[in-house]
Design a protein around this motif. Structure first.
Motif, mmCIF file in Angstrom:
data_model
loop_
_atom_site.group_PDB
_atom_site.id
_atom_site.type_symbol
_atom_site.label_atom_id
_atom_site.label_comp_id
_atom_site.label_asym_id
_atom_site.label_seq_id
_atom_site.Cartn_x
_atom_site.Cartn_y
_atom_site.Cartn_z
ATOM 1 N N GLY A 1 37.449 89.814 25.041
ATOM 2 C CA GLY A 1 38.603 89.854 25.246
ATOM 3 C C GLY A 1 40.386 89.630 24.137
ATOM 4 O O GLY A 1 40.796 88.695 24.185
ATOM 5 N N LEU A 2 39.776 90.215 22.720
ATOM 6 C CA LEU A 2 40.545 89.758 21.499
ATOM 7 C C LEU A 2 41.555 90.920 21.481
ATOM 8 O O LEU A 2 40.633 92.544 21.970
ATOM 9 N N SER A 3 42.283 90.785 21.797
ATOM 10 C CA SER A 3 43.859 91.417 21.918
ATOM 11 C C SER A 3 44.506 91.748 20.048
ATOM 12 O O SER A 3 45.973 92.638 20.603
ATOM 13 N N VAL A 4 43.342 91.190 19.094
ATOM 14 C CA VAL A 4 44.704 91.655 17.692
ATOM 15 C C VAL A 4 44.107 92.944 17.631
ATOM 16 O O VAL A 4 45.112 93.413 17.128
ATOM 17 N N LEU A 5 43.870 93.634 18.698
ATOM 18 C CA LEU A 5 43.459 95.369 18.091
ATOM 19 C C LEU A 5 45.130 96.055 19.196
ATOM 20 O O LEU A 5 44.333 97.308 19.182
ATOM 21 N N ARG A 6 45.155 95.464 19.650
ATOM 22 C CA ARG A 6 46.351 96.310 20.327
ATOM 23 C C ARG A 6 47.205 97.223 20.289
ATOM 24 O O ARG A 6 47.702 96.678 18.548
ATOM 25 N N ALA A 7 47.643 98.004 20.396
ATOM 26 C CA ALA A 7 48.573 98.819 19.886
ATOM 27 C C ALA A 7 50.350 98.317 18.938
ATOM 28 O O ALA A 7 50.996 97.224 20.444
ATOM 29 N N GLY A 8 51.001 98.079 18.130
ATOM 30 C CA GLY A 8 51.903 97.632 17.923
ATOM 31 C C GLY A 8 51.338 96.552 16.991
ATOM 32 O O GLY A 8 52.390 95.937 16.240
ATOM 33 N N SER A 9 50.312 96.087 16.512
ATOM 34 C CA SER A 9 50.194 95.044 15.681
ATOM 35 C C SER A 9 49.506 95.263 14.564
ATOM 36 O O SER A 9 48.801 96.192 14.397
ATOM 37 N N VAL A 10 49.908 93.720 14.135
ATOM 38 C CA VAL A 10 49.534 94.064 12.952
ATOM 39 C C VAL A 10 48.051 94.936 11.867
ATOM 40 O O VAL A 10 48.310 95.279 11.554
ATOM 41 N N ALA A 11 47.153 93.823 12.716
ATOM 42 C CA ALA A 11 46.079 94.357 12.696
ATOM 43 C C ALA A 11 45.610 95.897 13.464
ATOM 44 O O ALA A 11 44.984 97.141 12.561
ATOM 45 N N PHE A 12 46.348 96.638 14.282
ATOM 46 C CA PHE A 12 46.110 97.782 14.561
ATOM 47 C C PHE A 12 46.491 98.288 13.529
ATOM 48 O O PHE A 12 46.254 99.606 13.427
ATOM 49 N N MET A 13 48.033 98.664 13.306
ATOM 50 C CA MET A 13 48.563 99.272 12.127
ATOM 51 C C MET A 13 47.012 99.121 10.840
ATOM 52 O O MET A 13 47.650 100.247 9.708
ATOM 53 N N VAL A 14 47.451 97.746 10.401
ATOM 54 C CA VAL A 14 46.120 97.994 9.191
ATOM 55 C C VAL A 14 45.263 99.124 9.424
ATOM 56 O O VAL A 14 44.726 99.904 8.482
ATOM 57 N N VAL A 15 45.002 99.318 10.866
ATOM 58 C CA VAL A 15 42.982 99.969 11.249
ATOM 59 C C VAL A 15 43.767 101.549 11.109
ATOM 60 O O VAL A 15 42.906 101.988 10.670
ATOM 61 N N GLN A 16 45.096 101.269 11.375
ATOM 62 C CA GLN A 16 45.493 103.171 10.985
ATOM 63 C C GLN A 16 45.665 103.768 10.499
ATOM 64 O O GLN A 16 45.295 104.814 9.636
ATOM 65 N N LEU A 17 46.731 102.960 9.508
ATOM 66 C CA LEU A 17 46.793 103.165 7.768
ATOM 67 C C LEU A 17 44.796 103.459 6.755
ATOM 68 O O LEU A 17 44.997 104.698 6.946
ATOM 69 N N ALA A 18 44.324 102.932 7.573
ATOM 70 C CA ALA A 18 42.774 103.057 6.667
ATOM 71 C C ALA A 18 42.356 103.732 7.084
ATOM 72 O O ALA A 18 41.792 104.696 6.522
ATOM 73 N N GLY A 19 42.375 104.174 8.300
ATOM 74 C CA GLY A 19 41.419 105.343 8.886
ATOM 75 C C GLY A 19 42.088 106.653 8.782
ATOM 76 O O GLY A 19 41.653 107.702 8.329
ATOM 77 N N CYS A 20 43.398 107.084 8.792
ATOM 78 C CA CYS A 20 44.368 107.706 8.257
ATOM 79 C C CYS A 20 44.081 107.997 6.481
ATOM 80 O O CYS A 20 43.399 109.536 6.479
ATOM 81 N N ALA A 21 43.563 107.228 6.015
ATOM 82 C CA ALA A 21 43.184 107.169 4.197
ATOM 83 C C ALA A 21 41.815 107.622 3.868
ATOM 84 O O ALA A 21 41.281 108.827 3.967
ATOM 85 N N TYR A 22 40.977 107.224 4.876
ATOM 86 C CA TYR A 22 39.439 108.181 4.853
ATOM 87 C C TYR A 22 39.285 109.545 4.863
ATOM 88 O O TYR A 22 38.777 109.952 4.862
ATOM 89 N N LEU A 23 40.411 109.760 6.868
ATOM 90 C CA LEU A 23 40.594 110.959 7.421
ATOM 91 C C LEU A 23 40.886 112.183 6.277
ATOM 92 O O LEU A 23 40.056 113.109 5.870
#
Length: 206
Positions: free
Chosen positions: A58-80
């Motif tokens: 039920g953790l919703s912090v990783l919903r699209a558009g959330s700050v946490a999701f954006m952080v994970v997305q940018l970190a993921g891009c950097a790692y890719l």
């Protein structure tokens, strides 16, 4: 059973789609054999388990558009980008002589790289959150959610190990010996293209 087939089918189709995890397992298996790639396979499965627990819990912090999701997305891009650069830089330098005794240090390195590759892939977060939403809409019981989660972790590990076994076989290594530099370059380009696409998508969603 109908719900299980729906969820299991969607999950398996997602596994069939080549992504950074697939390229990481393939390259590790080509260079070190399936035993050398098993650490990366376990790391990827563990990271998927983290996403499953978070989404199904039920953790919703990783919903699209959330700050946490954006952080994970940018970190993921950097790692890719980083993985793609590594593949391009070391293209043609990998030996296809699999080393059965690759050592604990190499296995732990593969485990960590596999975990980081999967945990920094925002598509994993979105996928499992989407599945959790589907299950919640069907009023799935807590016990069934646990069973679904355990099945998905097992499926991820089994699929990656199957890829490692197939690509890491001696026969295929001999056939791929000459093609490995090209495959590594293509993998590097693909990973950088994925990272670029994610960045464009992230910029467009803001």
């Amino acid at each position: 059973m109908q719900d299980f087939l729906l969820i299991a089918g969607a999950h398996f189709l997602a596994l069939l789609s080549p992504g950074p995890d697939f390229f990481l397992v393939a390259r590790s298996s080509l260079a070190h054999g399936w035993r050398g790639a098993s650490g990366a396979c376990i790391g990827i499965a563990l990271a998927n388990g983290v996403f499953i627990v978070a989404a199904f819990g039920g953790l919703s912090v990783l919903r699209a558009g959330s700050v946490a999701f954006m952080v994970v997305q940018l970190a993921g891009c950097a790692y890719l980008f980083y993985l793609g650069w590594l593949f391009l830089r070391h293209a043609g330098k990998s030996s296809l002589e699999a080393k059965p005794g690759t050592g604990k240090a190499h296995w732990r390195g593969g485990l960590m790289m596999g975990f980081v590759s999967a945990i920094l892939n925002p598509k994993n977060a979105l996928f499992y959150v989407s599945l959790a939403a589907v299950l919640a809409s069907r009023h799935t019981s807590a016990g069934a959610m646990v069973a679904y989660g355990a099945w998905m972790v097992f499926a991820v590990l089994a699929w990656d190990m199957a890829v490692a076994l197939a690509i890491g076989s001696a026969t295929l290594r001999q056939r791929f010996a000459r093609a490995l530099p090209l495959l590594e370059r293509l993998s590097g380009v693909m990973l950088i293209a994925l990272a670029t696409g994610l960045l464009v998508q992230a910029a467009g969603s803001r």
